[in-house]
Design an enzyme around this catalytic site. Structure first.
Site, mmCIF file in Angstrom:
data_model
loop_
_atom_site.group_PDB
_atom_site.id
_atom_site.type_symbol
_atom_site.label_atom_id
_atom_site.label_comp_id
_atom_site.label_asym_id
_atom_site.label_seq_id
_atom_site.Cartn_x
_atom_site.Cartn_y
_atom_site.Cartn_z
ATOM 1 N N CYS A 1 -10.602 28.505 69.205
ATOM 2 C CA CYS A 1 -9.803 27.296 68.978
ATOM 3 C C CYS A 1 -8.311 27.628 68.851
ATOM 4 O O CYS A 1 -7.479 27.008 69.484
ATOM 5 C CB CYS A 1 -10.257 26.579 67.704
ATOM 6 S SG CYS A 1 -11.795 25.665 67.883
ATOM 7 N N CYS B 1 -13.501 25.704 58.054
ATOM 8 C CA CYS B 1 -13.446 26.005 59.488
ATOM 9 C C CYS B 1 -14.748 26.662 59.944
ATOM 10 O O CYS B 1 -15.319 26.286 60.969
ATOM 11 C CB CYS B 1 -12.275 26.960 59.733
ATOM 12 S SG CYS B 1 -11.108 26.382 60.959
ATOM 13 N N CYS C 1 -2.997 39.036 36.710
ATOM 14 C CA CYS C 1 -1.949 38.853 35.716
ATOM 15 C C CYS C 1 -2.492 38.095 34.512
ATOM 16 O O CYS C 1 -2.192 38.430 33.366
ATOM 17 C CB CYS C 1 -0.795 38.068 36.354
ATOM 18 S SG CYS C 1 0.829 38.758 35.994
ATOM 19 N N ARG D 1 -9.945 26.615 53.239
ATOM 20 C CA ARG D 1 -9.775 26.123 54.618
ATOM 21 C C ARG D 1 -10.581 26.985 55.585
ATOM 22 O O ARG D 1 -11.204 26.470 56.507
ATOM 23 C CB ARG D 1 -8.294 26.120 54.995
ATOM 24 C CG ARG D 1 -8.012 25.390 56.295
ATOM 25 C CD ARG D 1 -8.237 23.898 56.116
ATOM 26 N NE ARG D 1 -8.135 23.145 57.366
ATOM 27 C CZ ARG D 1 -9.153 22.934 58.177
ATOM 28 N NH1 ARG D 1 -10.348 23.406 57.903
ATOM 29 N NH2 ARG D 1 -8.996 22.219 59.285
ATOM 30 N N CYS E 1 7.187 37.241 30.889
ATOM 31 C CA CYS E 1 7.520 38.449 31.655
ATOM 32 C C CYS E 1 8.412 38.155 32.852
ATOM 33 O O CYS E 1 9.297 38.926 33.180
ATOM 34 C CB CYS E 1 6.241 39.124 32.164
ATOM 35 S SG CYS E 1 5.177 39.750 30.852
ATOM 36 N N HIS E 2 8.132 37.027 33.529
ATOM 37 C CA HIS E 2 8.765 36.804 34.841
ATOM 38 C C HIS E 2 9.966 35.864 34.805
ATOM 39 O O HIS E 2 10.595 35.643 35.855
ATOM 40 C CB HIS E 2 7.734 36.264 35.836
ATOM 41 C CG HIS E 2 6.600 37.213 36.099
ATOM 42 N ND1 HIS E 2 6.780 38.416 36.756
ATOM 43 C CD2 HIS E 2 5.282 37.140 35.806
ATOM 44 C CE1 HIS E 2 5.604 39.034 36.848
ATOM 45 N NE2 HIS E 2 4.673 38.289 36.282
ATOM 46 N N CYS F 1 3.584 32.960 31.761
ATOM 47 C CA CYS F 1 4.105 33.656 32.947
ATOM 48 C C CYS F 1 5.576 33.983 32.719
ATOM 49 O O CYS F 1 6.063 35.071 33.025
ATOM 50 C CB CYS F 1 3.977 32.779 34.189
ATOM 51 S SG CYS F 1 2.325 32.166 34.528
ATOM 52 N N CYS G 1 -12.551 32.218 65.546
ATOM 53 C CA CYS G 1 -11.237 31.645 65.212
ATOM 54 C C CYS G 1 -10.409 31.527 66.483
ATOM 55 O O CYS G 1 -9.747 30.519 66.737
ATOM 56 C CB CYS G 1 -10.498 32.539 64.217
ATOM 57 S SG CYS G 1 -11.405 32.954 62.727
#
Lengths: 283, 109, 139
Positions: free
Chosen positions: A202, A244, A136, A240, A101-102, A98, A199
């Site tokens: 709640c 849910c 990437c 998550r 380049c970064h 990574c 969603c």
């Protein structure tokens, strides 16, 4: 008839469980003694159901809150350290890391987490941060993709998020992403599962209330990936979502699916104005 | 056998002679309790960090016995007196016989 | 260590059972552990402190702090866990205070017990009840 009964039942679960109402805490989130994080803001105009938005941090007990106030106390930083190593390590046939380049992630990635998910003009698609990390890896590094919710992925998301901590979430909702955003919005208000919960049931109608012993937050995702006390690891936002939706007793979508990408864009936009605080600590 | 075990230690870089400092330590480890079963019903064997020690220039600061009731990624915070310039030595002892070590220097000025 | 939903339920069921069946066995185990630490000596109630949340948001990661000025060692027990021992802190000559914090697992609402061997060789005991909440959202 069935619908009315189950909905009433679900509502009863929420309301009767403790009878207690607990507002979000008034505590201020300051990390490492100097990084002030906005955890409460005016709701964006396009969120009809809320006048104010709160980070999930405001809904946690003091001990859990404290764990996030110092990067040493926050166990998510074990994963951040590991991701920093991965960032600097060459992987794949292109012989790049990574960093090739970064450079320094804390500089080059500043502000990145705050704008995802976002439109990628070349690919002509809405990309989450996880999708961009994998693009990437495959396109530039010629390395294998990370599993969408793998520890490698959540660690890398966490590292990149650290560079944006304290910057306001600022996800675009118009232009080329608008139709995806609309799709996510429709999902947010759609009742799923045998419990027929959306969603919004709640996290918009009942935030601050208790569902059994859980203090319901607004379901904001400015803190993802999240280190959860219950499974002691970083949790990917779409994992998550899956949990849910499964809790509504529904067949859920898969992390990385177009449905969850749309939902992530919409839910992220509900937090426009809160600061990025990932990697956060929750119960 | 736990893999990818990594310690993190937070010690101030300097102190005055005799100063009491706070030390925080964390190590990535699953702390498999030995109480759980896998999906086939077989008991997952216990695999934990069972002891943690901190010494300064060869003198002991704290020696902790850890049991399976310690959470994943064991965290220990304590205080040490720093009599002189030197080095803290931290050791974590794994059930599998591995010992993970970290050292942190501190300057008394 | 990850707990799946089923395992968490099983843990909960185990904890519920525990409160009926082996309570006596567990109490005996706790007594034995204390006796092994104190050699059967009398315990006072001053000189040792135990800090833990009244309500723990998740039993998997509960912060606790023990403290006993001048102590040689502090034993920490969770009376309601399948195995009660949690940790023993032995303080060396360069301990800056006889205080330590850690994060522990609690199988359910129960008493935490801390026993310190004080500087004069006597023993002191304290305990605290920690309520462990079972959330509605396994998510």
């Amino acid at each position: 008839m069935l619908r009315t009964t189950t909905t009433a039942l679900a509502a009863g679960l929420i309301a009767v469980a403790t009878g207690a109402w607990a507002d979000p805490s008034e505590n201020d989130l300051v990390i490492n003694g100097d990084l002030e994080i906005t955890t409460h803001a005016e709701a964006p105009a396009y969120i009809e159901g809320l006048s104010e938005i709160y980070s999930g941090w405001r809904f946690r007990e003091v001990d859990t809150q404290a764990t996030q106030m110092d990067d040493f106390d926050n166990p998510a930083f074990l994963a951040v350290d590991a991701a920093q190593e991965a960032w600097d390590t060459v992987d794949g046939d292109a012989g790049k890391s990574c960093a090739s380049c970064h450079g320094d992630a804390m500089e080059s990635m500043a502000g990145v987490r705050a704008t995802y998910p976002k439109w990628n003009a070349d690919a002509e698609e809405v990309r989450t941060l996880a999708m961009q990390i994998n693009a990437c890896r495959t396109d530039n590094m010629e390395a294998a993709e990370y599993g969408y919710t793998s520890n490698d992925m959540t660690g890398m998301e966490a590292l990149i998020s650290v560079a944006s901590r304290g910057m306001p979430v600022n996800v675009a909702i118009d232009g080329p992403v608008q139709s995806t955003w609309e799709q996510g919005k429709e999902m947010y208000y759609t009742r799923y599962g045998q419990l027929e919960l959306s969603c919004a049931n709640c996290h918009e109608d009942n935030y601050g209330n208790y569902i059994r012993a859980d203090h319901l937050s607004q379901g904001q995702i400015n803190g993802f990936p999240v280190y959860r006390l219950k499974n002691t690891k970083l949790n990917q936002v779409q994992d998550r979502f899956k949990g849910c939706i499964r809790d509504t007793r529904a067949e859920t979508f898969k992390p990385g699916s177009p449905e969850f990408v749309a939902l992530e864009l919409y839910v992220a936009s509900r937090g426009n104005g809160l600061d990025v605080e990932a990697p956060s600590v929750r119960n | 056998m736990a893999t990818g075990v990594k310690p993190r230690v937070k010690v101030p870089g300097s102190a005055s002679a005799g100063e009491v400092i706070t030390i925080k330590t964390l190590i990535s480890h699953p702390m498999e309790s030995g109480q759980r079963k896998d999906s086939d019903g077989n008991k997952i064997p216990r695999s934990i960090i069972n002891r943690f020690t901190c010494d300064f220039n060869g003198q002991n600061v704290i020696d902790v016995t850890l049991e399976p009731a310690i959470s994943t990624n064991p965290y220990v915070e304590f205080q040490a007196t720093v009599p002189e310039t030197g080095e803290f030595q931290f050791k974590w002892y794994d059930d599998d016989g591995s010992v993970y070590e970290d050292n942190k220097p501190i300057t008394v000025g | 260590m990850d707990f799946t939903r089923r395992e968490t339920l099983a843990l909960g069921a185990g904890a519920a059972l525990m409160s009926f069946l082996p309570m006596r066995a567990n109490a005996e185990a706790v007594d034995d552990l204390i006796a092994a630490f104190t050699g059967g000596a009398e315990m006072g109630d001053a000189g040792v402190d135990l800090n833990a949340p009244e309500i723990a948001e998740n039993g998997n990661t509960v912060p606790v702090e023990v403290s006993a000025p001048g102590a040689k060692a502090i034993l920490l027990l969770a009376a309601g866990n399948p195995t009660p021992p949690v940790a023993q802190f032995n303080f060396g000559p360069l301990a800056g205070s006889q205080t330590a914090s850690t994060r522990i697992r609690l199988a359910g609402t129960q008493d935490l017990i801390a026993i310190a061997q004080l500087g004069d060789g006597t023993f002191a005991r304290t305990s605290k009840t920690v309520k462990v909440t079972i959330g509605g959202c396994g998510g």
